[in-house]
Write a protein that holds these residues in place. Sequence first.
Motif, PDB file in Angstrom:
ATOM      1  N   ALA A   1       0.791  -1.292  -0.248  1.00 18.73           N
ATOM      2  CA  ALA A   1      -0.106   0.012   0.158  1.00 18.73           C
ATOM      3  C   ALA A   1       0.913   1.095  -0.105  1.00 18.73           C
ATOM      4  CB  ALA A   1      -0.906  -0.325   1.325  1.00 18.73           C
ATOM      5  N   THR A   2       1.956   1.302   0.610  1.00 19.43           N
ATOM      6  CA  THR A   2       2.807   2.407   0.777  1.00 19.43           C
ATOM      7  C   THR A   2       3.895   2.337  -0.345  1.00 19.43           C
ATOM      8  OG1 THR A   2       4.206   1.446   2.538  1.00 19.43           O
ATOM      9  CG2 THR A   2       2.367   2.728   3.149  1.00 19.43           C
ATOM     10  N   PHE A   3       4.155   1.561  -1.004  1.00 19.73           N
ATOM     11  CA  PHE A   3       5.285   1.363  -1.911  1.00 19.73           C
ATOM     12  C   PHE A   3       5.041   2.390  -3.300  1.00 19.73           C
ATOM     13  CE2 PHE A   3       7.256  -0.353  -5.967  1.00 19.73           C
ATOM     14  CZ  PHE A   3       8.493  -0.561  -5.633  1.00 19.73           C
ATOM     15  N   ARG A   4       6.086   3.235  -3.316  1.00 20.38           N
ATOM     16  CA  ARG A   4       6.200   4.197  -4.298  1.00 20.38           C
ATOM     17  C   ARG A   4       7.155   4.007  -5.447  1.00 20.38           C
ATOM     18  NH1 ARG A   4       4.716   9.941  -1.235  1.00 20.38           N
ATOM     19  NH2 ARG A   4       2.893   8.893   0.182  1.00 20.38           N
ATOM     20  N   PRO A   5       6.513   3.380  -6.411  1.00 23.32           N
ATOM     21  CA  PRO A   5       7.358   2.659  -7.453  1.00 23.32           C
ATOM     22  C   PRO A   5       8.495   3.832  -8.126  1.00 23.32           C
ATOM     23  CG  PRO A   5       5.113   1.861  -8.032  1.00 23.32           C
ATOM     24  CD  PRO A   5       5.150   2.990  -6.831  1.00 23.32           C
ATOM     25  N   GLU A   6       7.911   5.123  -8.290  1.00 23.99           N
ATOM     26  CA  GLU A   6       8.911   6.249  -8.986  1.00 23.99           C
ATOM     27  C   GLU A   6      10.041   6.287  -8.040  1.00 23.99           C
ATOM     28  OE1 GLU A   6       5.980   8.253  -6.138  1.00 23.99           O
ATOM     29  OE2 GLU A   6       5.815   6.482  -7.467  1.00 23.99           O
ATOM     30  N   ALA A   7       9.920   6.151  -6.638  1.00 29.76           N
ATOM     31  CA  ALA A   7      10.938   6.402  -5.885  1.00 29.76           C
ATOM     32  C   ALA A   7      11.984   5.321  -5.664  1.00 29.76           C
ATOM     33  CB  ALA A   7      10.685   6.738  -4.487  1.00 29.76           C
ATOM     34  N   ALA A   8      11.720   3.962  -6.396  1.00 28.10           N
ATOM     35  CA  ALA A   8      12.603   2.972  -6.543  1.00 28.10           C
ATOM     36  C   ALA A   8      13.148   2.753  -7.740  1.00 28.10           C
ATOM     37  CB  ALA A   8      11.463   1.814  -5.840  1.00 28.10           C
ATOM     38  N   VAL A   9      12.996   3.410  -8.701  1.00 26.13           N
ATOM     39  CA  VAL A   9      13.235   3.403  -9.977  1.00 26.13           C
ATOM     40  C   VAL A   9      15.027   3.161  -9.913  1.00 26.13           C
ATOM     41  CG1 VAL A   9      13.996   4.207 -12.235  1.00 26.13           C
ATOM     42  CG2 VAL A   9      11.840   4.458 -11.244  1.00 26.13           C
ATOM     43  N   GLY A  10      15.521   2.094 -10.300  1.00 28.49           N
ATOM     44  CA  GLY A  10      17.040   1.965 -10.486  1.00 28.49           C
ATOM     45  C   GLY A  10      17.544   1.272  -9.223  1.00 28.49           C
ATOM     46  N   LEU A  11      16.659   1.021  -8.272  1.00 27.92           N
ATOM     47  CA  LEU A  11      17.116   0.289  -7.092  1.00 27.92           C
ATOM     48  C   LEU A  11      17.002  -1.368  -7.169  1.00 27.92           C
ATOM     49  CD1 LEU A  11      15.610   2.012  -4.097  1.00 27.92           C
ATOM     50  CD2 LEU A  11      17.680   2.247  -4.685  1.00 27.92           C
ATOM     51  N   ASP A  12      18.251  -2.019  -6.522  1.00 28.16           N
ATOM     52  CA  ASP A  12      17.905  -3.262  -6.616  1.00 28.16           C
ATOM     53  C   ASP A  12      18.621  -3.627  -5.324  1.00 28.16           C
ATOM     54  OD1 ASP A  12      18.189  -6.266  -7.066  1.00 28.16           O
ATOM     55  OD2 ASP A  12      19.997  -6.196  -8.037  1.00 28.16           O
ATOM     56  N   LEU A  13      17.282  -4.121  -4.173  1.00 24.55           N
ATOM     57  CA  LEU A  13      17.637  -4.091  -2.901  1.00 24.55           C
ATOM     58  C   LEU A  13      16.919  -5.412  -2.386  1.00 24.55           C
ATOM     59  CD1 LEU A  13      19.188  -2.574  -0.781  1.00 24.55           C
ATOM     60  CD2 LEU A  13      17.006  -1.240  -0.287  1.00 24.55           C
ATOM     61  N   ILE A  14      17.290  -6.282  -1.538  1.00 23.52           N
ATOM     62  CA  ILE A  14      16.559  -6.995  -0.850  1.00 23.52           C
ATOM     63  C   ILE A  14      16.576  -6.735   0.669  1.00 23.52           C
ATOM     64  CG2 ILE A  14      16.324  -9.396   0.082  1.00 23.52           C
ATOM     65  CD1 ILE A  14      17.090 -10.340  -2.873  1.00 23.52           C
ATOM     66  N   VAL A  15      15.686  -6.481   1.430  1.00 26.74           N
ATOM     67  CA  VAL A  15      15.400  -6.170   3.116  1.00 26.74           C
ATOM     68  C   VAL A  15      14.643  -7.171   3.405  1.00 26.74           C
ATOM     69  CG1 VAL A  15      14.962  -4.183   4.426  1.00 26.74           C
ATOM     70  CG2 VAL A  15      15.733  -3.622   2.094  1.00 26.74           C
ATOM     71  N   GLU A  16      15.145  -7.669   4.718  1.00 25.02           N
ATOM     72  CA  GLU A  16      14.392  -8.496   5.512  1.00 25.02           C
ATOM     73  C   GLU A  16      13.919  -7.609   6.570  1.00 25.02           C
ATOM     74  OE1 GLU A  16      15.679 -12.502   6.038  1.00 25.02           O
ATOM     75  OE2 GLU A  16      15.745 -12.127   8.142  1.00 25.02           O
ATOM     76  N   LEU A  17      12.527  -7.718   6.926  1.00 22.86           N
ATOM     77  CA  LEU A  17      11.868  -6.799   8.013  1.00 22.86           C
ATOM     78  C   LEU A  17      11.503  -7.769   9.040  1.00 22.86           C
ATOM     79  CD1 LEU A  17       9.521  -4.762   5.783  1.00 22.86           C
ATOM     80  CD2 LEU A  17      11.960  -3.834   6.629  1.00 22.86           C
ATOM     81  N   ARG A  18      12.041  -7.247  10.098  1.00 23.15           N
ATOM     82  CA  ARG A  18      11.344  -7.979  11.319  1.00 23.15           C
ATOM     83  C   ARG A  18      10.800  -7.152  12.383  1.00 23.15           C
ATOM     84  NH1 ARG A  18      14.064 -12.988  12.137  1.00 23.15           N
ATOM     85  NH2 ARG A  18      15.685 -13.213  10.380  1.00 23.15           N
ATOM     86  N   VAL A  19       9.435  -7.271  12.530  1.00 28.13           N
ATOM     87  CA  VAL A  19       8.201  -6.650  13.254  1.00 28.13           C
ATOM     88  C   VAL A  19       7.981  -7.545  14.391  1.00 28.13           C
ATOM     89  CG1 VAL A  19       6.361  -5.230  13.208  1.00 28.13           C
ATOM     90  CG2 VAL A  19       7.742  -5.311  11.329  1.00 28.13           C
TER      91      VAL A  19
END
Length: 244
Positions: A124-142
């Motif tokens: 819901a909060t992902f903004r594709p235009e801000a992620a152009v060119g990124l190649d990232l894998i992030v593990e989230l622990r909540v």
Amino acid sequence: MGQRRYGQYCGLAHAVELVGERWTLLIVRDLLVGPKRFTELRRGLVRIPTNILSARLKRLEADGLVRRRVLPRPASAVVYELTEYGRELDEIVLALGRWGARTLGDPHEDDLVTPDSIITALRATFRPEAAVGLDLIVELRVGDVVVTARINDGVLTAWEGSASDTSDASDAEDTTDTTRAPDAVLTIGPRLRAMLAREITPAQALAEGTLTVSGEPSATDILGTVFALDPTPTRSLAGLDSER
């Protein structure tokens, strides 16, 4: 099975008749993440009585939003999945989630966080235009929940579990990429929503101990930029908190 009607010839009234009963939209939310067995739905919605879950699923089936499917052997289990008509709720659910999150505030002690709720929040909060060119894998622990987000040139894939667990990464086009080690592991406390709304910075969250990072430090920059939430409307939060 009776159906509550508003007696108005209105698309919105009919939509509320279809999905407005308690728990129904949360069932839809979880099925938007992927097909699930009854027990998996029950596990993600721990406070729903079993008979209510059964009733809601039967109603969703009758209304053409959900269908049952038997998995091929060796599983041979029955899963519930959204129909094409049901999947049209995707953008509606994400938009409604964004809207509600703006005045959500900090979690209460007895509030639950589930993998599907976190995955939905990321989508819901992902903004594709801000992620152009990124190649990232992030593990989230909540808390006890572990979710992995892969960002690849403006495209998000998210699944339950660690970066090496691709069993739920059904939308990933290249599972070879998703099996690499995460670039960063972010352990996040109750201030996640505040970071996404840019009410506090990741640096402030690090300083107060509600965010810890291992791996690539710059991965924290995605909070509030790649994943971002519009700020809380003025004075709305205080009013809602006083009513809760």
